[in-house]
Design a protein around this motif. Structure first.
Motif, PDB file in Angstrom:
ATOM      1  N   SER A   1     -39.511-130.928 -75.478  1.00  0.00           N
ATOM      2  CA  SER A   1     -39.223-130.618 -74.070  1.00  0.00           C
ATOM      3  C   SER A   1     -40.521-130.475 -73.279  1.00  0.00           C
ATOM      4  N   PRO A   2     -40.503-130.877 -71.997  1.00  0.00           N
ATOM      5  CA  PRO A   2     -41.716-130.743 -71.181  1.00  0.00           C
ATOM      6  C   PRO A   2     -42.175-129.298 -71.068  1.00  0.00           C
ATOM      7  N   GLY A   3     -43.496-129.104 -71.139  1.00  0.00           N
ATOM      8  CA  GLY A   3     -44.075-127.776 -71.025  1.00  0.00           C
ATOM      9  C   GLY A   3     -45.014-127.694 -69.842  1.00  0.00           C
ATOM     10  N   ILE A   4     -46.216-128.242 -69.986  1.00  0.00           N
ATOM     11  CA  ILE A   4     -47.239-128.197 -68.940  1.00  0.00           C
ATOM     12  C   ILE A   4     -47.765-129.607 -68.722  1.00  0.00           C
ATOM     13  N   SER A   5     -48.047-129.943 -67.463  1.00  0.00           N
ATOM     14  CA  SER A   5     -48.650-131.233 -67.119  1.00  0.00           C
ATOM     15  C   SER A   5     -49.776-130.996 -66.130  1.00  0.00           C
ATOM     16  N   GLY A   6     -50.721-131.932 -66.096  1.00  0.00           N
ATOM     17  CA  GLY A   6     -51.798-131.811 -65.122  1.00  0.00           C
ATOM     18  C   GLY A   6     -52.931-132.766 -65.428  1.00  0.00           C
ATOM     19  N   SER A   7     -54.073-132.502 -64.809  1.00  0.00           N
ATOM     20  CA  SER A   7     -55.272-133.310 -65.002  1.00  0.00           C
ATOM     21  C   SER A   7     -56.157-132.693 -66.068  1.00  0.00           C
ATOM     22  N   MET A   8     -56.886-133.543 -66.783  1.00  0.00           N
ATOM     23  CA  MET A   8     -57.874-133.052 -67.727  1.00  0.00           C
ATOM     24  C   MET A   8     -58.920-132.261 -66.944  1.00  0.00           C
ATOM     25  N   VAL A   9     -59.645-131.373 -67.635  1.00  0.00           N
ATOM     26  CA  VAL A   9     -60.536-130.412 -66.985  1.00  0.00           C
ATOM     27  C   VAL A   9     -61.973-130.666 -67.442  1.00  0.00           C
ATOM     28  N   ASP A  10     -62.922-130.399 -66.562  1.00  0.00           N
ATOM     29  CA  ASP A  10     -64.336-130.491 -66.907  1.00  0.00           C
ATOM     30  C   ASP A  10     -64.847-129.096 -67.243  1.00  0.00           C
ATOM     31  N   TYR A  11     -65.050-128.836 -68.552  1.00  0.00           N
ATOM     32  CA  TYR A  11     -65.569-127.547 -69.011  1.00  0.00           C
ATOM     33  C   TYR A  11     -67.069-127.611 -69.298  1.00  0.00           C
TER      34      TYR A  11
ATOM     35  N   ALA B   1     -52.353-123.484 -65.320  1.00  0.00           N
ATOM     36  CA  ALA B   1     -50.921-123.767 -65.489  1.00  0.00           C
ATOM     37  C   ALA B   1     -50.422-123.113 -66.765  1.00  0.00           C
ATOM     38  N   GLU B   2     -49.216-122.528 -66.690  1.00  0.00           N
ATOM     39  CA  GLU B   2     -48.693-121.795 -67.840  1.00  0.00           C
ATOM     40  C   GLU B   2     -47.233-122.100 -68.074  1.00  0.00           C
ATOM     41  N   PHE B   3     -46.780-121.713 -69.284  1.00  0.00           N
ATOM     42  CA  PHE B   3     -45.424-122.024 -69.729  1.00  0.00           C
ATOM     43  C   PHE B   3     -44.967-120.902 -70.655  1.00  0.00           C
ATOM     44  N   GLU B   4     -43.805-120.343 -70.392  1.00  0.00           N
ATOM     45  CA  GLU B   4     -43.287-119.269 -71.238  1.00  0.00           C
ATOM     46  C   GLU B   4     -42.534-119.864 -72.422  1.00  0.00           C
ATOM     47  N   VAL B   5     -42.928-119.429 -73.631  1.00  0.00           N
ATOM     48  CA  VAL B   5     -42.274-119.910 -74.856  1.00  0.00           C
ATOM     49  C   VAL B   5     -42.601-118.930 -75.988  1.00  0.00           C
ATOM     50  N   ASP B   6     -41.677-118.746 -76.891  1.00  0.00           N
ATOM     51  CA  ASP B   6     -41.900-117.900 -78.063  1.00  0.00           C
ATOM     52  C   ASP B   6     -42.727-118.695 -79.072  1.00  0.00           C
ATOM     53  N   THR B   7     -44.001-118.362 -79.189  1.00  0.00           N
ATOM     54  CA  THR B   7     -44.891-119.092 -80.101  1.00  0.00           C
ATOM     55  C   THR B   7     -44.884-118.504 -81.509  1.00  0.00           C
ATOM     56  N   THR B   8     -44.125-117.406 -81.732  1.00  0.00           N
ATOM     57  CA  THR B   8     -44.064-116.808 -83.065  1.00  0.00           C
ATOM     58  C   THR B   8     -43.136-117.587 -83.983  1.00  0.00           C
ATOM     59  N   VAL B   9     -42.473-118.593 -83.423  1.00  0.00           N
ATOM     60  CA  VAL B   9     -41.607-119.498 -84.179  1.00  0.00           C
ATOM     61  C   VAL B   9     -42.369-120.803 -84.366  1.00  0.00           C
ATOM     62  N   ARG B  10     -42.279-121.391 -85.545  1.00  0.00           N
ATOM     63  CA  ARG B  10     -42.942-122.681 -85.763  1.00  0.00           C
ATOM     64  C   ARG B  10     -42.377-123.700 -84.792  1.00  0.00           C
ATOM     65  N   ARG B  11     -43.282-124.332 -84.048  1.00  0.00           N
ATOM     66  CA  ARG B  11     -42.886-125.326 -83.058  1.00  0.00           C
ATOM     67  C   ARG B  11     -43.785-126.553 -83.166  1.00  0.00           C
ATOM     68  N   GLU B  12     -43.233-127.673 -82.724  1.00  0.00           N
ATOM     69  CA  GLU B  12     -44.022-128.896 -82.644  1.00  0.00           C
ATOM     70  C   GLU B  12     -44.565-129.022 -81.222  1.00  0.00           C
ATOM     71  N   TYR B  13     -45.870-129.214 -81.130  1.00  0.00           N
ATOM     72  CA  TYR B  13     -46.537-129.431 -79.851  1.00  0.00           C
ATOM     73  C   TYR B  13     -47.036-130.865 -79.832  1.00  0.00           C
ATOM     74  N   ARG B  14     -46.736-131.569 -78.739  1.00  0.00           N
ATOM     75  CA  ARG B  14     -47.191-132.945 -78.593  1.00  0.00           C
ATOM     76  C   ARG B  14     -47.941-133.042 -77.268  1.00  0.00           C
ATOM     77  N   LEU B  15     -49.208-133.391 -77.362  1.00  0.00           N
ATOM     78  CA  LEU B  15     -50.060-133.547 -76.191  1.00  0.00           C
ATOM     79  C   LEU B  15     -50.271-135.032 -75.970  1.00  0.00           C
ATOM     80  N   ARG B  16     -49.788-135.516 -74.843  1.00  0.00           N
ATOM     81  CA  ARG B  16     -49.977-136.926 -74.488  1.00  0.00           C
ATOM     82  C   ARG B  16     -51.004-136.980 -73.355  1.00  0.00           C
ATOM     83  N   VAL B  17     -52.054-137.755 -73.562  1.00  0.00           N
ATOM     84  CA  VAL B  17     -53.133-137.881 -72.584  1.00  0.00           C
ATOM     85  C   VAL B  17     -53.263-139.358 -72.214  1.00  0.00           C
ATOM     86  N   GLN B  18     -53.309-139.625 -70.913  1.00  0.00           N
ATOM     87  CA  GLN B  18     -53.524-140.992 -70.442  1.00  0.00           C
ATOM     88  C   GLN B  18     -53.937-140.928 -68.972  1.00  0.00           C
ATOM     89  N   ASN B  19     -54.829-141.844 -68.565  1.00  0.00           N
ATOM     90  CA  ASN B  19     -55.332-141.897 -67.193  1.00  0.00           C
ATOM     91  C   ASN B  19     -55.904-140.544 -66.757  1.00  0.00           C
TER      92      ASN B  19
END
Length: 170
Positions: free
Chosen positions: A112-122, A84-102
């Motif tokens: 603003s919403p970016g990417i959502s999904g299930s955790m991955v087994d690496y 899953a991917e999301f287009e955004v200019d990362t050359t600008v300082r941005r706040e990223y918030r990762l919420r994980v549950q269930n």
């Protein structure tokens, strides 16, 4: 804090810590500010910098990769590939918030919403850091990407139990 791996694709910068609050079932929130100064990669399934979250159960993890204009999550089915991917200019300082549950995640960019999904087994990769429970890492664990980044802050906060959230409503 600055991290620079642009002098050599063979350099791997890791900045991690063990944190018992990374329970992907009951939940946690990670917040960090990040700016990509420069990034190059050897192919379309690699990035010069990633943010890796290994849950308390290491089969529930997430690797978020950053280019200068895209963010994506690595999928793993025998190989690390762009998910899953999301287009955004990362050359600008941005706040990223990762919420994980269930065992699911939501990544927000500047609120603003970016990417959502299930955790991955690496863990099938068979090497560190993917088998190290409760670990946070900023860096590049391959020899196929380079970057220069600024990391301004990182904060991990466990989510309160659902009963407490319910009681707080009264």
């Amino acid at each position: 804090y600055g991290m620079d791996t642009t002098s050599d694709m063979g350099i791997h910068a890791f900045h991690g810590r063990g944190d018992p609050t990374l329970d992907t079932d009951s939940g946690f929130t990670l917040t960090f500010d990040l700016r990509i100064i420069s990034e190059t990669h050897a192919n379309d399934n690699r990035a010069g910098v990633s943010f890796i979250t290994i849950g308390k159960d290491s089969t529930r993890s997430l690797e978020v990769a950053f280019w200068e204009d895209w963010i994506w999550v690595y999928d793993h089915n025998g190989a690390f590939i762009k998910g899953a991917e999301f287009e955004v200019d990362t050359t600008v300082r941005r706040e990223y918030r990762l919420r994980v549950q269930n065992h699911n995640f939501d990544l927000f960019v500047d609120g603003s919403p970016g990417i959502s999904g299930s955790m991955v087994d690496y863990t099938g990769a068979g090497h560190w850091p993917y088998n190290a429970p409760s670990t946070l890492i900023f860096g590049d664990d391959t020899g196929s990407g380079m970057s220069s980044v600024e990391i301004y802050s990182v904060q991990a906060v466990p989510l309160p139990p659902a009963l407490l959230l319910f009681a707080a409503g009264f």
